[in-house]
Structures are given as structure tokens and as C-alpha cells.
Design an enzyme around this catalytic site. Structure first.
Site, short mmCIF file in Angstrom:
data_model
loop_
_atom_site.label_atom_id
_atom_site.label_comp_id
_atom_site.label_asym_id
_atom_site.label_seq_id
_atom_site.Cartn_x
_atom_site.Cartn_y
_atom_site.Cartn_z
N GLY A 65 0.96 -2.25 4.14
CA GLY A 65 1.30 -0.84 4.17
C GLY A 65 2.49 -0.59 4.85
O GLY A 65 3.83 -0.72 4.59
N MET A 83 -11.91 -5.75 4.46
CA MET A 83 -11.15 -4.94 5.24
C MET A 83 -11.06 -5.43 6.51
O MET A 83 -11.77 -5.95 7.12
CB MET A 83 -11.88 -3.43 5.47
CG MET A 83 -11.90 -2.47 4.17
SD MET A 83 -10.29 -2.20 3.57
CE MET A 83 -9.38 -1.62 4.86
N MET A 132 -12.03 4.69 -1.02
CA MET A 132 -12.77 4.84 -0.03
C MET A 132 -13.42 6.35 -0.07
O MET A 132 -12.96 7.46 0.48
CB MET A 132 -11.87 4.74 1.27
CG MET A 132 -11.42 3.39 1.32
SD MET A 132 -9.98 3.55 2.47
CE MET A 132 -8.64 3.74 1.08
N MET A 143 -8.86 8.37 -0.67
CA MET A 143 -9.63 8.78 0.63
C MET A 143 -10.18 10.19 0.64
O MET A 143 -9.31 10.99 0.02
CB MET A 143 -8.96 8.51 1.67
CG MET A 143 -8.42 7.14 1.86
SD MET A 143 -7.66 7.03 3.72
CE MET A 143 -7.00 5.78 3.76
N HIS A 161 -1.22 -1.02 -4.27
CA HIS A 161 -2.54 -0.79 -3.81
C HIS A 161 -2.42 0.81 -3.49
O HIS A 161 -1.40 1.24 -2.93
CB HIS A 161 -2.50 -1.50 -2.59
CG HIS A 161 -3.96 -1.58 -1.91
ND1 HIS A 161 -4.94 -2.20 -2.26
CD2 HIS A 161 -4.31 -0.62 -0.92
CE1 HIS A 161 -5.93 -1.76 -1.52
NE2 HIS A 161 -5.67 -0.88 -0.49
N SER A 184 1.00 -1.26 -0.11
CA SER A 184 -0.10 0.05 0.14
C SER A 184 0.79 1.33 0.23
O SER A 184 1.47 1.69 0.99
CB SER A 184 -0.93 0.02 1.13
OG SER A 184 -1.29 1.39 1.18
N HIS A 236 -8.19 1.41 -4.40
CA HIS A 236 -9.30 1.13 -3.41
C HIS A 236 -9.81 2.77 -3.27
O HIS A 236 -9.31 3.59 -2.68
CB HIS A 236 -8.41 0.74 -2.24
CG HIS A 236 -9.31 0.45 -1.04
ND1 HIS A 236 -8.76 0.41 0.36
CD2 HIS A 236 -10.59 0.43 -0.84
CE1 HIS A 236 -9.68 0.19 1.10
NE2 HIS A 236 -10.70 0.14 0.60
N ASP A 257 -4.45 3.97 -2.11
CA ASP A 257 -5.82 4.18 -1.35
C ASP A 257 -6.21 5.61 -1.41
O ASP A 257 -5.63 6.63 -1.17
CB ASP A 257 -5.42 4.10 0.16
CG ASP A 257 -5.10 2.73 0.85
OD1 ASP A 257 -6.05 1.81 0.49
OD2 ASP A 257 -4.13 2.26 0.92
N PHE A 264 -6.84 4.76 7.79
CA PHE A 264 -5.38 5.14 8.11
C PHE A 264 -4.59 3.83 7.87
O PHE A 264 -4.97 2.77 8.22
CB PHE A 264 -5.35 5.67 9.60
CG PHE A 264 -6.12 6.72 9.81
CD1 PHE A 264 -5.57 8.14 9.48
CD2 PHE A 264 -7.34 6.40 10.33
CE1 PHE A 264 -6.46 9.07 9.98
CE2 PHE A 264 -8.39 7.66 10.58
CZ PHE A 264 -7.90 9.05 10.41
N GLY A 265 -3.37 3.97 7.82
CA GLY A 265 -2.25 2.74 7.75
C GLY A 265 -1.91 2.57 9.32
O GLY A 265 -2.11 3.29 10.02
N ASP A 302 -6.90 -6.43 3.52
CA ASP A 302 -6.41 -5.21 3.73
C ASP A 302 -6.49 -4.66 5.16
O ASP A 302 -7.50 -4.36 5.49
CB ASP A 302 -7.15 -4.22 2.71
CG ASP A 302 -6.54 -2.81 2.63
OD1 ASP A 302 -5.23 -2.32 3.30
OD2 ASP A 302 -6.98 -1.83 2.16
N GLY A 303 -5.34 -4.62 5.72
CA GLY A 303 -5.32 -3.84 7.04
C GLY A 303 -4.65 -4.56 8.14
O GLY A 303 -5.24 -5.72 8.51
C1 DX5 Z 1 -6.60 1.42 5.31
C2 DX5 Z 1 -6.00 1.32 3.68
C3 DX5 Z 1 -5.13 0.23 3.89
C4 DX5 Z 1 -3.71 0.50 4.73
C5 DX5 Z 1 -3.04 -0.55 4.97
O1 DX5 Z 1 -7.58 2.46 5.15
O2 DX5 Z 1 -7.09 0.83 3.05
O3 DX5 Z 1 -4.85 -0.07 2.60
O4 DX5 Z 1 -2.74 1.36 3.64
O5 DX5 Z 1 -2.01 -0.19 5.93
P1 DX5 Z 1 -1.57 -1.19 6.88
O6 DX5 Z 1 -1.01 -2.35 6.33
O7 DX5 Z 1 -0.33 -0.55 7.58
O8 DX5 Z 1 -2.68 -1.63 7.99
ZN ZN Z 2 -6.54 0.08 1.09
#
Ligand code: DX5
Ligand code: ZN
Length: 220
Positions: free
Chosen positions: A196, A136, A67, A36, A32, A7, A65, A34, A142-143, A174-175
Site C-alpha cells: 500500500g 497478515m 476485515m 473494514m 487489493h 492496496s 480482503h 481493504d 491501517f496502512g 499483506d502489511g
Molecule cells: C492492513 C491492510 C493492508 C494495508 C497494507 O490492515 O490489510 O492491506 O493496506 O498497507 P501497507 O503496505 O502500507 O502496510
Molecule cells: Zn489487506
């Protein structure tokens, strides 16, 4: 077989092209991305222009992705910008079947993203129109968040739903995925694994990806 999809949310945005080369060297084939909007999730990241720039700098698969609220208004713009996979949240779209069909017609793989609190029954009618489901395992935004533990059982039930209906649908997750839980996640049926902070937070992103491939492979 599974794929690690790094990510870019946790990458250094001032050096995206370099970061992409590094994860490619580590064996990644899917990026990937993200997206947002500050409405559907409490964070704002990147949009169509950045996807277009990434497209120019790499031949890797771009997995957008979304969001965002009203994803039906934007999904095909991401395909035109160069995304190869586009996922849309089931919670955000009252016309999901139309949006998925639009993504496919535009030439990309269509995915349904589903939040931890949404039951998999929400996919019942639309999953045949998807190429993948993005499960998810954190609440998006957030990562670096912790894997929601009950998502492992949800992943197994999703796998069962897809297998029992003989659907040609991949599972992406993911996550909160790192080298401590990737083995269980692969064993439960995930085929594309987003990571990520476990990739970009460790100093050397290429060796972090190789490490995740090894940890996941132990169990398959
Ligand atoms: C969260 C994102 C993820 C995120 C994953 O909203 O959709 O893709 O970047 O990050 P990690 O692997 O750090 O949870
Ligand atoms: Zn994502």
C-alpha cells in the site's frame, strides 16, 4: 513468480479510477481492496458499493480482503459486486469452511486471512477449502505499519505446511512490505505481495511497482 497487489487503502479515494490506471501501467494485475467495519478492526473503510464501482472501471483482478465481523453474512455479496478473490479472517468466522465454500460456489477464489498472533495451526482443517492464504504481516486496520519481523519465519512454516500436504493453495502476504524486505519475502515463498504505502506513498505509483518487481526478482 510473484505478483504485486497494490492496496487501494493508500490510494487517493477521490481519484480511484486514475489510480487504478496508474498501477496497471506499472504492471499490477491484482487490486487489493481493504474492507473494514470498525468492529473486527479499529477502522472503517469501504464496502460493497465501492467494489461494484471499481468493477465497472477496470478488468484487473479484484482481491477483497474482508476485515469484518460475521464475514459469512457478506462474502458472497462481494463476489456478486465483482470481486474475483475474497478473503475472510479465520479469527472472525466460526463457520469458515461454509463461508469458503460459498465464495467458491459464487464463482470467486476463496482465501483465509490470518493475523500475526494466530498460529498457523488454526488453518489445519480449513486450508484444503481455500485457494489462497492471506498471511497478515501487520495487525490489520491501517496502512503504513511496520512489518512484524517474526512473520518471515511464519511465512516459511506456512509454505512448508502447504508443500508437505501437496495443496494447491497460493500464499499472499499483506502489511509493511517495501523494497527493503520484498526480496526475503519472495524467497520465503510468498506469491502475491500486497503493498500500500510502498506504492502510493512514493509520488509515482507505477514506477514504485516496477521497483518492487525488480527488488523481488533479484532473489528468485
Ligand atoms: C492492513 C491492510 C493492508 C494495508 C497494507 O490492515 O490489510 O492491506 O493496506 O498497507 P501497507 O503496505 O502500507 O502496510
Ligand atoms: Zn489487506
Amino acid at each position: 513468480m510473484f505478483e504485486i497487489a497494490p492496496s487501494l487503502l493508500s490510494a487517493d479515494f477521490t481519484r480511484l479510477a486514475d489510480e487504478i490506471e496508474i498501477v496497471k501501467a506499472g504492471g499490477a494485475r491484482i487490486l487489493h481492496v481493504d474492507v473494514m467495519d470498525g468492529h473486527f478492526v479499529p477502522n472503517i473503510t469501504i464496502g460493497v458499493p465501492v467494489v461494484r464501482s471499481i468493477r465497472k472501471s477496470t478488468d484487473l483482478t479484484i482481491d477483497a480482503h474482508l476485515m469484518i465481523a460475521e464475514p459469512g453474512r457478506w462474502a458472497t455479496e462481494f463476489v456478486e459486486a465483482g470481486a474475483d478473490m475474497v478473503s475472510v479472517h479465520v479469527e472472525a468466522d466460526p463457520h469458515l469452511q461454509r463461508t469458503l465454500t460459498g465464495i467458491r460456489d459464487a464463482g470467486a477464489k476463496a482465501g483465509i486471512a490470518i493475523n500475526p498472533g494466530t498460529p498457523i495451526e488454526a488453518l489445519t482443517e480449513t486450508v484444503p477449502y481455500a485457494d489462497f492464504v492471506l498471511l497478515m504481516s501487520v495487525n490489520p486496520g491501517f496502512g503504513g505499519q511496520k512489518f512484524v519481523p517474526t512473520m518471515l519465519d511464519k511465512l516459511r512454516r506456512l509454505k512448508q505446511l502447504i508443500t508437505s500436504r501437496e495443496l494447491d493453495v497460493r500464499i499472499e502476504i499483506d502489511g509493511g512490505i517495501d523494497d527493503t524486505n520484498i526480496g526475503d519475502i519472495v524467497e520465503a515463498g510468498a506469491e502475491i505481495i500486497v503493498a500500500g504505502s510502498a506504492v502510493f506513498g512514493k509520488g509515482n505509483a507505477a514506477s514504485a511497482i516496477k521497483g518492487l518487481y525488480e527488488k523481488g526478482a533479484v532473489w528468485v
